[in-house]
Design an enzyme around this catalytic site. Structure first.
Site, PDB file in Angstrom:
ATOM      1  N   GLY A 189       0.927  -1.237   0.047  1.00 36.09           N
ATOM      2  CA  GLY A 189       0.174  -0.134   0.039  1.00 36.09           C
ATOM      3  C   GLY A 189       0.924   1.242   0.007  1.00 36.09           C
TER       4      GLY A 189
ATOM      5  CE1 TYR B 146       7.172  -1.945   3.361  1.00 41.47           C
ATOM      6  CE2 TYR B 146       6.371  -0.622   1.508  1.00 41.47           C
ATOM      7  CZ  TYR B 146       6.259  -1.462   2.694  1.00 41.47           C
ATOM      8  OH  TYR B 146       4.831  -1.629   3.046  1.00 41.47           O
TER       9      TYR B 146
ATOM     10  CG  HIS C 194       7.262   1.154   6.068  1.00 39.95           C
ATOM     11  ND1 HIS C 194       6.742   1.767   7.257  1.00 39.95           N
ATOM     12  CD2 HIS C 194       6.541   1.171   5.209  1.00 39.95           C
ATOM     13  CE1 HIS C 194       5.733   2.565   6.801  1.00 39.95           C
ATOM     14  NE2 HIS C 194       5.451   2.011   5.598  1.00 39.95           N
TER      15      HIS C 194
END
Lengths: 224, 224
Positions: A146, A152, A158
């Site tokens: 999402g 990432y 994250h």
């Protein structure tokens, strides 16, 4: 190759479903045999328990590993577990297709691991990592996110995607001997245009057309 | 403090169940209020889908986040989700008690996250990490393992335990703002003697008696 696709998404018109169809079509066109465990369509029960077995080794105290060892010896797995165990044994490539949920497998897919990766047949004390049962098999995660790719990256909010997937790559797949192929990540398909989604499916198709030439990830330390 | 314990184990006489009872007893004795979500006893459904809601924002295409946003606005969560959302909002400390399964939450506990950590109420684009909804709450994982501690050291076969738990600590808990307390890990209780298990439960009790003086983990990078 014999390919088992383990798939879950709650929406049949989702991008995950489109990835599933792309994989099925592409792999068949390449001459591979394909079976799909569509966990939602199968109404698969993701919760582990006594219902995994038709007979009990110990009716007083439930210890899953003991019951699994007993069931491997006595062939007393429930029908749903037995069917998945057969597909798992059959496959050369295990391909997971799911939306990354909270940095992990959604419960339905996690439950497939919890119930099907049974003791003795999938691993035991001596059969782990490079001594694992499945060193002749490969595994591939195909997931959607999402959030965008930048979140990432190693310095993203994250942390890097391979770190996010490490418990699956290392703790589930490498632990049981699988050669783990680099994952195919479809970042935030919900934010893409129709045309961009088609390009992404084309990239996935190309990846799968060349899957037999893929180099597995190196997952240290690979020792028991 | 208001403490919500989210618990799952398939065996009522398990060490996990003993840890649950220790936590309930100890926290109450310290003057805290305690609620428990015993997911097995509740026959909690861990699979997310349209059944999370009593009304649909879009009956044609199911996108969970959109339905969650709609349900927050229209108060149309299913009874089981609404009950857990209330407990989550109520708690100051969220305590998970489960057996570590394949480096992760068992499906039942993962499904509680998948269904209860709803968009808008638990997080949104702007409310994450240090801007998260739950920065006034703390979270604690209390887990058991099947393997010994040495396998979860940095140079052990599985890699260090904080790395194994990182997707939960960072991706689920820190992501929604929780202050994450150091986990309590009960390594391979199945291999311990009765006396060693009692010592371990005593250690858990001491830890919980001092829980309000715990220092949260530092989970980088904590940025949005």
């Amino acid at each position: 190759m014999n390919v088992l696709i383990v798939y879950w998404h709650p929406e049949p018109a989702s991008f995950n479903a489109a990835m599933l169809r792309t994989a099925q079509k592409t792999l068949l066109a390449q001459g591979h045999d394909v079976q799909t465990s569509d966990l939602g369509a199968q109404s698969f029960n993701p919760v582990s328990g006594r219902h995994n077995f038709t007979l009990a080794a110990n009716a007083e105290y439930f210890k899953q590993q003991h019951e699994e060892q007993h069931a491997v010896e006595q062939h007393c797995f429930s029908d749903d577990v037995a069917a998945e165990l057969e597909k798992l044994a059959w496959c050369d490539l295990l391909l997971f297709q799911f939306p990354l949920c909270w940095f992990a497998m959604p419960a339905m897919v996690k439950g497939w691991i919890d119930r099907i990766f049974v003791y003795q047949q999938t691993y035991c004390q001596e059969a782990r990592y490079e001594c694992g049962r499945f060193t002749d098999k490969q595994a591939l995660l195909a997931v959607t996110t999402g959030d965008p790719k930048c979140m990432y990256e190693p310095d993203g909010a994250h942390g890097d995607m391979l770190g996010v997937l490490k418990p699956i790559h290392r703790g589930v797949l490498a632990m049981t001997g699988f050669q783990v192929l680099p994952p195919f990540i479809a970042y935030e398909p919900a934010e893409l245009s129709e045309q961009e989604r088609i390009v992404l499916l084309d990239q996935y198709q190309s990846r799968l057309e060349n899957i037999t030439r893929d180099t597995p990830l190196s997952i240290p330390p690979f020792k028991n």
